[in-house]
Scaffold this motif. Structure first.
Motif, short mmCIF file in Angstrom:
data_model
loop_
_atom_site.label_atom_id
_atom_site.label_comp_id
_atom_site.label_asym_id
_atom_site.label_seq_id
_atom_site.Cartn_x
_atom_site.Cartn_y
_atom_site.Cartn_z
N TYR A 21 7.66 -26.96 -12.31
CA TYR A 21 8.08 -28.36 -12.37
C TYR A 21 6.92 -29.27 -12.01
O TYR A 21 5.96 -28.87 -11.34
CB TYR A 21 9.27 -28.64 -11.43
CG TYR A 21 8.97 -28.50 -9.95
CD1 TYR A 21 8.35 -29.54 -9.24
CD2 TYR A 21 9.31 -27.35 -9.24
CE1 TYR A 21 8.08 -29.42 -7.88
CE2 TYR A 21 9.06 -27.22 -7.89
CZ TYR A 21 8.44 -28.28 -7.21
OH TYR A 21 8.17 -28.15 -5.87
N LEU A 50 4.03 -33.88 -7.15
CA LEU A 50 4.45 -32.56 -6.67
C LEU A 50 4.51 -31.62 -7.85
O LEU A 50 4.89 -32.01 -8.95
CB LEU A 50 5.86 -32.64 -6.05
CG LEU A 50 6.25 -33.86 -5.20
CD1 LEU A 50 7.75 -33.90 -5.00
CD2 LEU A 50 5.56 -33.80 -3.85
N ASN A 51 4.14 -30.39 -7.63
CA ASN A 51 4.33 -29.37 -8.68
C ASN A 51 4.32 -27.98 -8.08
O ASN A 51 3.75 -27.76 -7.00
CB ASN A 51 3.31 -29.51 -9.82
CG ASN A 51 1.89 -29.21 -9.40
OD1 ASN A 51 1.57 -29.12 -8.22
ND2 ASN A 51 1.01 -29.07 -10.37
N ASN A 52 4.98 -27.06 -8.75
CA ASN A 52 5.05 -25.68 -8.27
C ASN A 52 5.57 -24.80 -9.39
O ASN A 52 6.18 -25.29 -10.34
CB ASN A 52 5.97 -25.59 -7.05
CG ASN A 52 5.66 -24.36 -6.20
OD1 ASN A 52 4.71 -23.63 -6.48
ND2 ASN A 52 6.46 -24.11 -5.18
N PHE A 110 14.52 -27.86 -10.43
CA PHE A 110 13.80 -27.86 -9.14
C PHE A 110 12.96 -29.12 -8.96
O PHE A 110 12.77 -29.60 -7.84
CB PHE A 110 12.95 -26.59 -8.99
CG PHE A 110 13.78 -25.37 -8.70
CD1 PHE A 110 14.48 -25.26 -7.51
CD2 PHE A 110 13.91 -24.36 -9.64
CE1 PHE A 110 15.28 -24.16 -7.25
CE2 PHE A 110 14.71 -23.25 -9.40
CZ PHE A 110 15.40 -23.15 -8.20
N ASN A 157 13.42 -31.57 -5.75
CA ASN A 157 12.27 -31.91 -4.91
C ASN A 157 12.00 -33.40 -4.86
O ASN A 157 11.48 -33.91 -3.86
CB ASN A 157 11.03 -31.13 -5.37
CG ASN A 157 11.02 -29.72 -4.80
OD1 ASN A 157 10.70 -29.52 -3.63
ND2 ASN A 157 11.41 -28.75 -5.61
N LYS A 164 14.46 -34.66 -2.30
CA LYS A 164 13.99 -34.19 -0.98
C LYS A 164 12.85 -35.07 -0.48
O LYS A 164 12.84 -35.51 0.67
CB LYS A 164 13.51 -32.74 -1.12
CG LYS A 164 13.47 -31.95 0.16
CD LYS A 164 13.15 -30.52 -0.20
CE LYS A 164 13.07 -29.60 0.97
NZ LYS A 164 12.77 -28.22 0.52
N TRP A 165 11.89 -35.35 -1.37
CA TRP A 165 10.73 -36.17 -0.99
C TRP A 165 11.19 -37.57 -0.59
O TRP A 165 10.75 -38.13 0.41
CB TRP A 165 9.73 -36.25 -2.16
CG TRP A 165 8.43 -36.89 -1.77
CD1 TRP A 165 7.28 -36.26 -1.36
CD2 TRP A 165 8.14 -38.30 -1.73
NE1 TRP A 165 6.30 -37.18 -1.07
CE2 TRP A 165 6.80 -38.44 -1.28
CE3 TRP A 165 8.86 -39.44 -2.01
CZ2 TRP A 165 6.18 -39.68 -1.13
CZ3 TRP A 165 8.26 -40.69 -1.85
CH2 TRP A 165 6.94 -40.80 -1.42
N ASN A 194 12.87 -37.42 2.83
CA ASN A 194 11.90 -37.15 3.88
C ASN A 194 11.01 -38.35 4.18
O ASN A 194 10.44 -38.47 5.26
CB ASN A 194 11.01 -35.95 3.52
CG ASN A 194 11.77 -34.64 3.58
OD1 ASN A 194 12.85 -34.58 4.15
ND2 ASN A 194 11.23 -33.59 2.98
N TYR A 206 22.71 -27.18 -4.39
CA TYR A 206 21.59 -27.80 -3.65
C TYR A 206 21.66 -29.32 -3.74
O TYR A 206 21.39 -30.02 -2.77
CB TYR A 206 20.24 -27.32 -4.20
CG TYR A 206 19.91 -25.88 -3.90
CD1 TYR A 206 20.06 -25.35 -2.61
CD2 TYR A 206 19.43 -25.03 -4.89
CE1 TYR A 206 19.74 -24.02 -2.34
CE2 TYR A 206 19.11 -23.70 -4.63
CZ TYR A 206 19.28 -23.20 -3.36
OH TYR A 206 18.96 -21.89 -3.09
#
Length: 199
Positions: free
Chosen positions: A80, A94-96, A114, A118, A121-122, A125, A161
């Motif tokens: 992603y 972001l990436n993974n 995902f 994320n 989530k970011w 946070n 999730y």
């Protein structure tokens, strides 16, 4: 057929109606009628009283995200890419990539899911109260809002999730056309592809 809500801002009797026949009676022959249809009651309510919504979540508390997914057929890996923005300024990327056998069968859709998670989530946070997610695969919104049924591991887990992550934060979805030159969508796509190069 998906349920629709008709919000009449200016008409014979302003309010929210669930059938076009009823709504039409309120605007037919009414000079300067203002009305709109929505797929959720919440959106219809916000249309009728935007000031209330503005007080709840200001622009300062809102962050924008572009998400995309990719897949490497040779190595069976999905990935992603996410671009987090504020006023067209990139705050974070972001990436993974991963190769969980449970999700590989869904190819790049796993990455898209995902990426969306994320992004939420970011935003949480980093203290935001609302995130606007731009995506190009419809399932991202339809599964999260439970308009599509979940039948594969990736969609089932995504919804589970999402329910956890989206508590105490407002999530809005916006569809963008894939590979149509939308700058930040192209960047998210590139980030997803880059994640597959990292071994």
């Amino acid at each position: 057929m998906a349920k629709k809500y008709y919000a009449i801002k200016k008409g014979k009797k302003p309010g929210i109606y669930t059938s076009w026949a009823e709504a039409q009676q309120q605007v037919s022959g009414f000079s300067g009628a203002e009305f709109k249809s929505f797929s959720s009651k919440n959106e219809a309510e916000n249309y009728l009283s935007p000031s209330k919504q503005a007080i709840e979540v200001s622009d300062e508390d809102t962050v924008t995200a572009y998400v995309d997914g990719s897949f490497d057929k040779l190595n069976n890996r999905y990935s992603y890419g996410v671009v987090m923005l504020k006023n067209n300024t990139v705050l974070a990327t972001l990436n993974n990539a991963d190769n969980d056998p449970k999700y590989v069968e869904s190819f790049q859709i796993a990455g898209e899911c995902f990426g969306s998670l994320n992004a939420v989530k970011w935003a949480k946070n980093n203290g935001y109260k609302k995130v606007v997610i731009h995506y190009d695969y419809l399932g991202i919104e339809m599964w999260a809002t439970e308009k599509w049924r979940t039948n594969k591991a990736v969609s089932k887990d995504y919804v589970a999730y999402f329910k956890q992550l989206s508590q105490n934060i407002e999530v809005e979805f916006k569809k963008v056309k894939a590979h149509s030159g939308v700058e930040f969508n192209e960047l998210a796509d590139q980030l997803a592809k880059d994640a597959l190069k990292v071994r």
